[in-house]
Write an enzyme that holds these catalytic residues in place. Structure first.
Site, PDB file in Angstrom:
ATOM      1  N   ALA A   1       0.709  -0.680   0.079  1.00 16.51           N
ATOM      2  CA  ALA A   1      -0.147  -0.128   0.168  1.00 16.51           C
ATOM      3  C   ALA A   1       0.645   0.849  -0.384  1.00 16.51           C
ATOM      4  CB  ALA A   1      -1.170  -0.182   0.716  1.00 16.51           C
TER       5      ALA A   1
ATOM      6  N   GLY B   1     -11.233  -2.449  -9.469  1.00 10.73           N
ATOM      7  CA  GLY B   1     -11.233  -2.018  -7.991  1.00 10.73           C
ATOM      8  C   GLY B   1     -12.779  -3.355  -7.441  1.00 10.73           C
TER       9      GLY B   1
ATOM     10  N   ASP C   1     -11.087   2.479  -5.773  1.00  4.76           N
ATOM     11  CA  ASP C   1     -10.656   3.818  -5.578  1.00  4.76           C
ATOM     12  C   ASP C   1      -9.821   4.361  -4.737  1.00  4.76           C
ATOM     13  OD1 ASP C   1     -13.423   4.408  -7.684  1.00  4.76           O
ATOM     14  OD2 ASP C   1     -14.920   4.607  -6.087  1.00  4.76           O
TER      15      ASP C   1
ATOM     16  N   ARG D   1     -11.664  -7.886   4.143  1.00  7.01           N
ATOM     17  CA  ARG D   1     -11.025  -7.435   2.586  1.00  7.01           C
ATOM     18  C   ARG D   1     -10.732  -9.040   1.841  1.00  7.01           C
ATOM     19  NH1 ARG D   1      -9.017  -3.992  -0.153  1.00  7.01           N
ATOM     20  NH2 ARG D   1      -9.157  -1.542   0.595  1.00  7.01           N
TER      21      ARG D   1
ATOM     22  N   ARG E   1     -17.742  -7.343   0.379  1.00  9.32           N
ATOM     23  CA  ARG E   1     -17.448  -6.630   2.315  1.00  9.32           C
ATOM     24  C   ARG E   1     -18.298  -6.254   2.445  1.00  9.32           C
ATOM     25  NH1 ARG E   1     -13.167  -5.148  -0.958  1.00  9.32           N
ATOM     26  NH2 ARG E   1     -12.459  -2.441  -0.462  1.00  9.32           N
TER      27      ARG E   1
END
Ligand SMILES: CCCCCCCCCCCCC/C=C/[C@@H](O)[C@H](COP(=O)(O)O)NC(=O)CCCCCCCCCCCCCCC
Ligand SMILES: Nc1ncnc2c1ncn2[C@@H]1O[C@H](COP(=O)(O)OP(=O)(O)O)[C@@H](O)[C@H]1O
Ligand SMILES: [Ca+2]
Length: 615
Positions: free
Chosen positions: A242, A309, A267, A374, A380
């Site tokens: 990340a 995503g 996003d 996740r 989720r």
């Protein structure tokens, strides 16, 4: 890839003749047509007309809807599906008309097709098999031309499908000789090279773990082939952690080498790219991002989003679809859509930037819960959404906002932001005080409409700021259907304390045509700035409170007065990332970044008129 059948009636209005291969030299004010003869006595080449482009002709972005006669650069008879057709390319469009078109469409020439140059993806020589041996069937895969085979070239172009989806369509023309074929390829390539808005070199970041973890395959299988047809080169970085992309953009990337940055992910990944680019631009310009009053410098590089995503709301709300090929084609044609960005500060520290949803209460709680799941992928959000809905919390606090007085439009006017939106064009950033007329200055000095902060106190189920519609597959009209992409405002939606059933009614209206703001417990304001402070705000205890309440009903305990704990707090979700503070100040910065997008097209400019080359 399919062979397209697009024609636009408007375009035919300024294609001078349907039968483009007139044997007589055509006189045109803008070009001098030269008779081009590659092989003496060749009847075909006697009909090939070529005009060298004048310097500057067609430079910049050709407007597809331009109603002026474009100069023809090259025209000749070629063969398509074993049939002769007259083909012509000008600075504006490639057109072809079947010499014996069988299908007639009222108001259109028989069997005519038109592709604007600005929607041609690329052109490539392609050897076709002999027409005699296999009439009407040509290879679909581009091959290196084999001189022993019949000369042909393939034009790839934007084809429009349903629901704002684009596809890469192809048409292969067969030529009488290689010289003609080269001439066509060269002329079309020259026209494409004049489109200066198109990117040539891109920096691509792929999040291999976003959404259904298919980012890498999506790029390799769907996007890279489109870029290669458009002769776009890409440096690809598959992220390893990340914030890898954000940090690379902020400090390392040689941005001068690129015409744009592309992210393959959701996003959250897009948010990383935006943070990297904005920070880099402000650092280079000496702007202090921690100061809420600083004016941000707009980023010069455009950003492309390839959706891979879980929500993909930025892509969906700016293009109208979450389809990788559609997004790749918007990058190829060099679209440009400015976007508003909200800066979110806690006192004098920048927390984050937001482009889609900044949500406290319901959406904040959904996000906090979903982060622990996740592994479930995009589902989720539905799981945590249902769970959060059942817990049904209310949070107390004070919202202050600065209404967007003076701007065109309001959140309930049903004026949706679409390609070329006049609300966004009209609402340019507010002028500086120095540039205002004396009279206006006097109004402002007396606490005029620009500076009147409104204050709302109470208990809220949700506080949402939607800087764009936030349309996504879960809610195709979005959280605020009439929010605008670049009008310098955000729509502040306050859902006050209400029953669980009422909140469900409100949620359901995000999925149908009913107005989700038409409830007595919901209010919506178009604002330029807002602040939020939770009840019993205690800055020092903020971080500790965030982790309170474990397990499914943990938060209920926090609500219980007998516990003696502080008033319950939610967390802010900022484009899918949680913020470390609940007390925030938000300000909209207009048109700070630009996307490779054009906004959702209301009615495609070049709609598929139906079957033209009827077999
Ligand atoms: C009863 C069905 C109600 C459906 C209501 C759907 C409203 C959806 C609005 C979604 C706005 C999305 C704004 C985008 C936010 C994204 O930036 C951000 C990050 O995206 P990324 O993961 O791709 O990186 N995404 C999110 O924050 C996710 C928001 C998703 C919220 C889903 C909420 C589902 C609610 C389900 C309630 C179920 C009640 C059922 C009662 C029987
Ligand atoms: N290689 C990586 N490993 C782990 N996390 C990553 C990686 N690359 C990016 N991320 C982070 O993953 C998060 C979710 O990414 P995103 O592409 O938005 O997927 P999703 O829509 O499923 O949330 C983002 O916050 C991003 O910072
Ligand atoms: Ca906006």
């Amino acid at each position: 890839m399919s062979e397209g059948k697009n024609v636009d009636a408007l375009f035919l209005l300024y294609v001078p003749h349907n039968r483009v291969a007139s044997p007589r030299p055509h006189r045109d004010d803008a070009t001098t047509h030269i008779r081009f003869r590659a092989a003496r006595g060749d009847a075909h080449n006697r009909r090939l007309r070529y005009a060298a482009p004048r310097p500057g002709l067609g430079s910049g972005t050709p407007r597809c809807g331009r109603m002026e006669r474009p100069p023809r650069l090259l025209s000749s008879p070629l063969w398509l599906h074993g049939r002769r057709c007259d083909v012509c390319v000008s600075g504006a469009a490639l057109t072809w008309t079947a010499a014996t078109g069988r299908t007639r469409i009222p108001g259109r020439a028989a069997g005519s097709h038109c592709v604007p140059v600005c929607e041609i993806v690329g052109v490539q020589e392609a050897a076709g098999r002999s027409q005699k041996s296999e009439p009407g069937r040509w290879p679909r895969v581009l091959q290196k031309p084999d001189k022993s085979q019949q000369p042909a070239f393939t034009v790839s172009y934007v084809g429009r499908g349903r629901q704002h989806r684009w596809r890469c369509s192809e048409v292969t023309f067969h030529c009488a000789d290689w010289s003609t074929c080269h001439q066509w390829v060269q002329t079309i390539q020259e026209q494409l090279s004049l489109l200066t808005n198109r990117p040539k070199r891109l920096l691509v970041y792929v999040n291999p773990f976003g959404g259904k973890q298919r980012g890498r395959q999506i790029y390799e299988q769907k996007v890279a082939p489109v870029f290669s047809r458009a002769a776009i080169s890409a440096d690809v970085i598959v992220t390893e952690r990340a914030n890898h992309a954000r940090d690379h953009l902020k400090t390392e990337a040689e941005l001068k080498e690129y015409d744009g940055v592309v992210c393959v992910g959701g996003d959250g990944m897009f948010s990383e790219i935006v943070h990297g680019l904005i920070s880099r631009t402000q650092l280079d310009s000496g702007v202090d991002q921690d100061s809420p009053e600083e004016t941000l410098v707009p980023c010069s590089l455009r950003i492309g989003i390839i959706p891979a995503g879980s929500t993909d709301c930025i892509c969906y709300a700016t293009v109208g679809a979450n389809d990788p090929v559609t997004s790749a084609l918007h990058i190829v044609v060099g679209d440009c859509q400015p976007l508003d960005v909200c800066s979110v500060h806690h006192d004098d520290a920048l927390l984050r930037y937001s482009l889609s949803l900044l949500g406290y209460g319901f959406y904040g709680d959904v996000l906090t819960d979903s982060e622990k799941k996740r592994w479930m992928g995009p589902a989720r959000y539905d799981f945590s959404g249902l769970k959060t809905f059942l817990t049904h919390h209310q949070y107390e606090g004070t919202v202050s906002y600065l209404p967007a007085t003076g701007s065109v439009g309001s959140p309930r006017d049903r004026m949706k932001c679409r390609s070329g939106c006049h609300v966004c064009q009209h609402n340019s950033p507010l002028p500086s005080v120095d540039s205002l007329e004396d009279e206006t200055k006097a109004v402002l000095a007396n606490g005029g409409p620009r500076d009147v902060w409104q204050v709302v106190r109470g208990k809220f189920v949700a506080i949402n700021a939607a800087s764009m519609s936030c349309a996504c597959p879960r809610s195709p009209k979005g959280l605020s259907p009439s929010a605008h992409l670049s009008d310098g405002t955000t729509d502040l939606i306050l859902v006050r304390k209400c029953s669980r059933l009422d909140f469900l009614r409100h949620l359901l209206r995000h999925t149908n045509k009913d107005d989700q703001f038409d409830h007595p417990f919901v209010e919506v304001h178009r604002v330029r700035r807002f602040r939020f402070a939770p009840r019993h705000h205690d800055a020092d205890s903020e971080l500790d409170l965030r982790d309170g309440g474990k397990g499914l009903f943990g938060q209920i305990c926090r609500d219980h007065p007998a516990c003696g704990c502080a008033a319950p707090r939610s967390t802010w979700s900022c484009d899918g990332e949680t913020l470390p503070h609940t007390s925030i100040q938000v300000r909209v910065h207009s048109k700070i970044i630009q996307l490779f997008a054009r906004g959702i097209e209301e009615r495609p400019a070049f709609q598929d008129p139906g079957v033209l080359y009827a077999a």
